[in-house]
Enzyme design. Structure first.
Site, mmCIF file in Angstrom:
data_model
loop_
_atom_site.group_PDB
_atom_site.id
_atom_site.type_symbol
_atom_site.label_atom_id
_atom_site.label_comp_id
_atom_site.label_asym_id
_atom_site.label_seq_id
_atom_site.Cartn_x
_atom_site.Cartn_y
_atom_site.Cartn_z
ATOM 1 N N CYS A 34 0.807 -1.217 0.000
ATOM 2 C CA CYS A 34 0.000 0.000 0.000
ATOM 3 C C CYS A 34 0.837 1.263 0.000
ATOM 4 O O CYS A 34 0.295 2.369 -0.133
ATOM 5 C CB CYS A 34 -0.943 -0.002 1.196
ATOM 6 S SG CYS A 34 -1.988 -1.468 1.230
ATOM 7 N N HIS A 42 -9.097 4.639 -0.441
ATOM 8 C CA HIS A 42 -7.756 4.042 -0.440
ATOM 9 C C HIS A 42 -7.566 3.136 -1.662
ATOM 10 O O HIS A 42 -7.609 1.915 -1.549
ATOM 11 C CB HIS A 42 -7.578 3.256 0.873
ATOM 12 C CG HIS A 42 -6.231 2.615 1.050
ATOM 13 N ND1 HIS A 42 -5.077 3.078 0.459
ATOM 14 C CD2 HIS A 42 -5.873 1.516 1.772
ATOM 15 C CE1 HIS A 42 -4.064 2.294 0.822
ATOM 16 N NE2 HIS A 42 -4.512 1.344 1.601
#
Lengths: 387, 387
Positions: free
Chosen positions: A84, A334
């Site tokens: 991420c 996200h």
């Protein structure tokens, strides 16, 4: 550092069922180039974060694909992958290429298309960021991993679910004013506590959503900015990146993110500053507990004191250290491969005085992006100071 | 360039059924550190190429995993992905980090575990390097892609299957003397032509094998080498990377690799040299046709003349421009995420005078690594010149 931020852009975050990975990234990249007043054929390096496309779209080699579709085939193109934190690694590598004297213009960014895949497929693909041999095969996925970290933290510091929920309340409120945010509604402590349990102690509103989105930034050398009369006002002031054990089991303390501590220390040193110099922060609140851990690792709060940030208004837009004025991952969304540069877009807008939740006259901002449960962390520092 | 090669190592290439991705990479990394006389805790940056692990092992976030297992959690770690050129991108990024002044020691490398997966799964995963929307879904996989390129080339330049086979004959012969090579047997034109057809005009012996392997190199700043009394003798002299259309259909000429031409031009310019200055080459012969295209793109042969290289002995170990003295991808093997640094290991050994197929007193060497069918290409130039 002589690297300037010439332009930035993000797409709206949310669901883009009629778009594709290459189309969405190109939307952000063209907007960033327009923001920079810079032609696509000047791009010499293209670094793009993308995390789960291999699995969800059977598509790797995404750096070249994006350079191709954007019309920048002349560029050195590469995918960076730190789970991420992939896009923050892209930004860091682009800055290094310029600092090394290998390029004057680097396009950095990231993209992720997540909503078209089922929640099961996405959860499985995201679990590739954890340790497959020791965590995934035992049944752990990311909500479970962060729930373990939250339990350890709550036990160690006498913190409650209400305290965690305060982070969501703050970030949801910030998201309401951000036209690009995925979640545009306020919440309150009671609603967070009553949202469906995902992995105790984390409920649905403690967790960031599944997001399609792309972000891009144009980095240029000071020499290029000067030569082309670009009126840049933000510079890339320093960066730190560090690692930790991939699996939780190998860490001495689950309520602490050591890679973030090391990355922050390194970034502060390179920028010649300390945590007290930071005016505005975008950080990796993939779950509410993650924001609390982050503001401690970054040095804004003592260990065990992080929950005070949202509870007492210290991390509010008008607080001592404004955190996630964009709404953060919790509200803004996200898209994992894009998140690090999405944060950089927000901080640039803050430093340029054009943010929807504008902080009062900031001069130094910071992004903090975490890979997995903290096996990677990148901290990038931006500062006002133009060409 | 002030970046020095302090140490290099590759594992044996072939099948490693009793090893794992992290174990195999660590074998190569520890050997490279030993070769460099350098402790693991001095590593500041770790860049690792890996291509298909997301699909075959459900494991991404490989940079952090490798830093963790190696004991280098202090390092900034990142996976670089440019399909089969991933490790060359890692080497280029490591060199840039040092040039940028962000680090004095970078471990660069790559690893791929391919043999445990079935040939179908591996072929599918490798196809992620092509354009999924326009190529894979139409049924194209890499042997088919390179067969199309070969057909175009053969038609354009009146070249035969025998001419292609001569590349395999040369590289198999070189592999026999390389103890780390996967294929350790000679072949001849007739055997190549009689090996099973894979995608006409390419037969089995025109194609590189499925390989497990890892490679690593330790890059250091000149200042670090001087301060630590390292007796380095090879420097990273320059690098070029470029892109092209992801899908074959968008190229004006399938018998030409434009990304390689641009990458070579860039690398030559940065190193201040031209093709006539190169003494030894490791290049991306994933199929026999690929070597012929590469030696033309790199400027060693005129367009349409590349098949002369192997046929007339010009690319032999004792020829005018020795190519793939290691056996190349065809005989040494092709663990895709490791290949670019495996090539760098071979060139370093040549320049240090310790190669099993030693060329006579080389001073400049080059690696050429291709992503997919040529949508990415990285050219790295090494040169004698120590700290």
């Amino acid at each position: 550092m002589t690297v300037q931020i010439a332009g930035v852009a993000s797409t709206p975050f949310g669901k883009h069922p009629d778009s594709s990975t290459r189309e969405l990234f190109t939307d952000a990249a063209l907007d960033a180039l327009e923001d920079a007043s810079l032609p696509v054929h000047d791009i010499e390096e293209l670094y793009a974060g993308n995390f789960i496309g291999d699995v969800t779209d059977d598509q790797a080699h995404v750096g070249a694909m994006l350079a191709d579709y954007l019309g920048a085939r002349q560029a050195a193109s590469m995918r960076t992958e730190s789970a991420c934190a992939s896009a923050s690694s892209a930004a860091r590598s682009g800055a290094q290429a310029i600092e090394a004297g290998d390029a004057d213009v680097a396009l950095v960014g990231g993209v992720e298309m997540m909503s078209a895949s089922g929640i099961g497929e996405v959860t499985d693909a995201l679990a590739n960021a954890a340790d497959n041999e020791y965590e995934n095969e035992a049944g752990l996925t990311f909500p479970g991993i962060y729930a373990l970290m939250a339990q350890m933290y709550m036990n160690a510091f006498d913190v409650t679910q209400e305290d965690l929920a305060a982070v969501a309340v703050k970030n949801y409120e910030n998201g309401v004013s951000n036209p690009l945010a995925q979640r545009q509604e306020e919440t309150d402590i009671e609603s967070v506590l009553e949202s469906p349990p995902i992995a105790t102690p984390l409920n649905l509103q403690d967790c960031c959503p599944i997001t399609d989105g792309a972000s891009a930034a144009v980095l240029v050398s000071k020499a290029y900015a000067d030569d082309h009369g670009l009126e840049t006002t933000v510079e890339f002031a320093g960066s730190g990146q560090s690692s930790d054990s991939l699996a939780l089991q190998d860490r001495p303390d689950l309520a602490r993110t050591r890679a973030a501590e090391r990355a922050a220390e390194d970034a502060y040193e390179r920028a010649g500053i300390g945590p007290n110099d930071i005016d505005v922060v975008e950080l990796h609140d993939c779950f509410t507990i993650a924001e609390i851990l982050a503001i401690e690792s970054l040095g804004f709060f003592e260990r065990g004191e992080g929950s005070r940030g949202a509870l007492e208004g210290e991390t509010a837009v008008d607080g001592r250290i404004p955190v996630n004025t964009s709404g953060g991952l919790l509200a803004k969304g996200h898209p994992v491969g894009a998140t690090g540069v999405a944060q950089l877009v927000e901080i640039t807008k803050q430093l340029e005085g054009r943010h929807p939740n504008q902080v009062d006259d900031p001069t130094v901002g910071l992004t903090h992006t975490v890979g997995g449960s903290g096996a990677s962390c990148v901290v990038n520092v931006l500062r006002t100071g133009g060409a």
